[in-house]
Design a protein around this motif. Structure first.
Motif, PDB file in Angstrom:
ATOM      1  N   SER A  26      51.901 -15.449  -8.926  1.00  0.00           N
ATOM      2  CA  SER A  26      51.969 -16.034  -7.817  1.00  0.00           C
ATOM      3  C   SER A  26      53.076 -17.100  -7.350  1.00  0.00           C
ATOM      4  O   SER A  26      52.979 -17.296  -6.061  1.00  0.00           O
ATOM      5  CB  SER A  26      50.434 -16.802  -7.623  1.00  0.00           C
ATOM      6  OG  SER A  26      50.319 -17.661  -8.503  1.00  0.00           O
ATOM      7  N   ARG A  28      55.852 -16.954  -6.539  1.00  0.00           N
ATOM      8  CA  ARG A  28      56.747 -16.514  -5.567  1.00  0.00           C
ATOM      9  C   ARG A  28      55.966 -16.574  -4.096  1.00  0.00           C
ATOM     10  O   ARG A  28      56.753 -16.394  -3.131  1.00  0.00           O
ATOM     11  CB  ARG A  28      57.229 -14.906  -6.025  1.00  0.00           C
ATOM     12  CG  ARG A  28      57.871 -14.905  -7.257  1.00  0.00           C
ATOM     13  CD  ARG A  28      58.535 -13.553  -7.349  1.00  0.00           C
ATOM     14  NE  ARG A  28      59.404 -13.125  -6.277  1.00  0.00           N
ATOM     15  CZ  ARG A  28      59.395 -11.751  -6.070  1.00  0.00           C
ATOM     16  NH1 ARG A  28      59.046 -10.874  -6.955  1.00  0.00           N
ATOM     17  NH2 ARG A  28      60.236 -11.397  -5.195  1.00  0.00           N
ATOM     18  N   ARG A  29      54.742 -16.364  -4.330  1.00  0.00           N
ATOM     19  CA  ARG A  29      53.998 -16.038  -2.860  1.00  0.00           C
ATOM     20  C   ARG A  29      54.388 -17.432  -1.940  1.00  0.00           C
ATOM     21  O   ARG A  29      54.316 -17.152  -0.672  1.00  0.00           O
ATOM     22  CB  ARG A  29      52.464 -16.105  -3.333  1.00  0.00           C
ATOM     23  CG  ARG A  29      52.144 -14.837  -3.724  1.00  0.00           C
ATOM     24  CD  ARG A  29      52.239 -13.610  -3.115  1.00  0.00           C
ATOM     25  NE  ARG A  29      51.465 -13.290  -2.121  1.00  0.00           N
ATOM     26  CZ  ARG A  29      50.176 -12.636  -1.999  1.00  0.00           C
ATOM     27  NH1 ARG A  29      49.723 -12.052  -3.159  1.00  0.00           N
ATOM     28  NH2 ARG A  29      49.386 -12.813  -0.903  1.00  0.00           N
ATOM     29  N   THR A  85      52.258  -9.272  -6.113  1.00  0.00           N
ATOM     30  CA  THR A  85      53.327 -10.012  -5.586  1.00  0.00           C
ATOM     31  C   THR A  85      54.529  -9.322  -5.393  1.00  0.00           C
ATOM     32  O   THR A  85      55.198  -9.604  -4.222  1.00  0.00           O
ATOM     33  CB  THR A  85      53.432 -11.373  -6.757  1.00  0.00           C
ATOM     34  OG1 THR A  85      52.200 -12.098  -6.973  1.00  0.00           O
ATOM     35  CG2 THR A  85      54.572 -12.247  -6.422  1.00  0.00           C
ATOM     36  N   TYR A  88      54.134  -7.499  -2.118  1.00  0.00           N
ATOM     37  CA  TYR A  88      54.025  -8.348  -0.749  1.00  0.00           C
ATOM     38  C   TYR A  88      55.179  -9.307  -0.567  1.00  0.00           C
ATOM     39  O   TYR A  88      55.548  -9.303   0.680  1.00  0.00           O
ATOM     40  CB  TYR A  88      52.924  -9.414  -1.217  1.00  0.00           C
ATOM     41  CG  TYR A  88      52.466 -10.217  -0.111  1.00  0.00           C
ATOM     42  CD1 TYR A  88      51.402  -9.901   0.701  1.00  0.00           C
ATOM     43  CD2 TYR A  88      53.033 -11.458   0.071  1.00  0.00           C
ATOM     44  CE1 TYR A  88      50.890 -10.610   1.727  1.00  0.00           C
ATOM     45  CE2 TYR A  88      52.475 -12.313   1.293  1.00  0.00           C
ATOM     46  CZ  TYR A  88      51.548 -11.980   2.076  1.00  0.00           C
ATOM     47  OH  TYR A  88      51.077 -12.597   3.022  1.00  0.00           O
ATOM     48  N   SER A  89      56.228  -9.582  -1.510  1.00  0.00           N
ATOM     49  CA  SER A  89      57.280 -10.354  -1.420  1.00  0.00           C
ATOM     50  C   SER A  89      58.303  -9.487  -0.430  1.00  0.00           C
ATOM     51  O   SER A  89      58.921  -9.844   0.555  1.00  0.00           O
ATOM     52  CB  SER A  89      58.061 -10.928  -2.492  1.00  0.00           C
ATOM     53  OG  SER A  89      58.997 -11.795  -2.228  1.00  0.00           O
TER      54      SER A  89
END
Length: 330
Positions: A26, A28-29, A85, A88-89
């Motif tokens: 997480s 990186r979120r 992640t 999503y990134s």
């Protein structure tokens, strides 16, 4: 075979296991809080008719205040989902650069175990093509790009290979650390670092339990699978009991990608992978070089499995590179 020497992460985060962990965890979120908020604000959940009664789901984020540069369909890896992640990134980076984004969930991923009675297996390319056709029907943005990670990279490359015959024609398909040789990937997980074996097996066991909870008729088989500890043994039994192939070898062959298939694909492909990937052996790509439909083959010395974190701010070199490749294609 290093073809992308410009990716040089600092020593503190250079190790393959650290890169791989940062791909999935997480911290990186936080980097994409603003872009993620914009993307989530317009995200619409869709139940897709993928053909033959199969239902898949995903999240579509359209550009709110500008004409989109295209539509990017993202496909997660094994036991991932639309919210993983690494995916999503990448979705935030693409959305921030002006692309509409669709984050697709494969069967039995992303909490969808209840939607389809038959279990997920990796050779189900037909329903992925059906889902992307359904997305194209309501997504006005063109051109189409498909980007997949790990097993999702395998699916993405197969979209580029089999899609044009089914009415799905990507402008460019990108596989990031794609599993093109499933047997080698299974062996790498079984015989590789204990951390990765535990990670994948733990997530897989949760899926087995969730499928049995949604469809109690699978409970007895689930109990037998949960007693097994090696992925190769599990795959052999699974192929016999749960696939139309009846045995492991034809099942693996159904989604193994040869160099000839990649170079001879009817639509453009690109591959980004890392020499130190603990899950996808570099040997799978030896002898493969850009040519024909393979427009780009980029191999970094470091990056781990779907990591490619280039600095202590946790920025992703792979995202910058994907944006550059899409810009060329546009």
């Amino acid at each position: 075979m290093i073809t992308a020497p410009e990716f040089r992460p600092p020593r503190l985060i250079r190790h393959a296991q650290i890169q791989s962990i940062l791909a999935t965890k997480s911290p990186r979120r936080r980097r994409w809080l603003a872009a993620g908020s914009r993307m989530e604000a317009v995200a619409q959940h869709h139940m897709l008719d993928a053909g033959d009664g199969v239902r898949l789901t995903g999240y579509h984020s359209q550009q709110a205040d500008r004409t989109p540069r295209g539509l990017a369909v993202l496909i997660h890896g094994w036991e991932g989902c639309h919210d993983s992640t690494y995916l999503y990134s990448m979705a935030c980076a693409l959305y921030g650069a002006g692309y509409d984004v669709f984050r697709l969930n494969l069967r039995d991923h992303g909490g969808t175990h209840h939607l389809n009675r038959e279990v997920f297996h990796s050779a189900r390319i037909g329903e992925v093509l059906g889902a992307i056709r359904a997305v194209q029907a309501f997504a006005a943005a063109r051109p189409l790009f498909v980007i997949g990670f790990s097993l999702g990279g395998n699916f993405a490359l197969r979209v580029g290979i089999h899609g044009p015959a089914a009415g799905v024609v990507p402008r460019l398909t990108i596989g990031i650390c794609p599993s093109i040789n499933p047997r080698a990937t299974i062996a790498a997980i079984d015989d590789g670092p204990a951390l990765f074996r535990w990670y994948f097996m733990n997530k897989w066991r949760k899926t087995v339990r969730a499928k049995a909870a949604a469809w109690p008729e699978y409970a007895a088989q689930a109990d037998r699978y949960l007693q097994m500890n090696r992925l190769l043994d599990i795959t052999a039994r699974f192929a016999e009991e749960q696939t139309e192939y009846g045995a492991m070898e034809p099942y693996l062959a159904a989604y193994t990608l040869t160099h000839e298939q990649i170079v001879g694909a009817p639509s453009p492909l690109a591959i980004i992978t890392a020499a130190d990937d603990p899950v996808i052996p570099l040997q799978d790509f030896r002898g493969l070089s850009p040519g024909g439909s393979l427009r780009h083959l980029e191999v970094t010395a470091h990056g781990g499995h779907c990591g490619f974190i280039e600095n202590l701010r946790l920025q992703s070199w792979a995202e910058r590179r994907v944006l550059a490749l899409l810009q060329r294609a546009v």
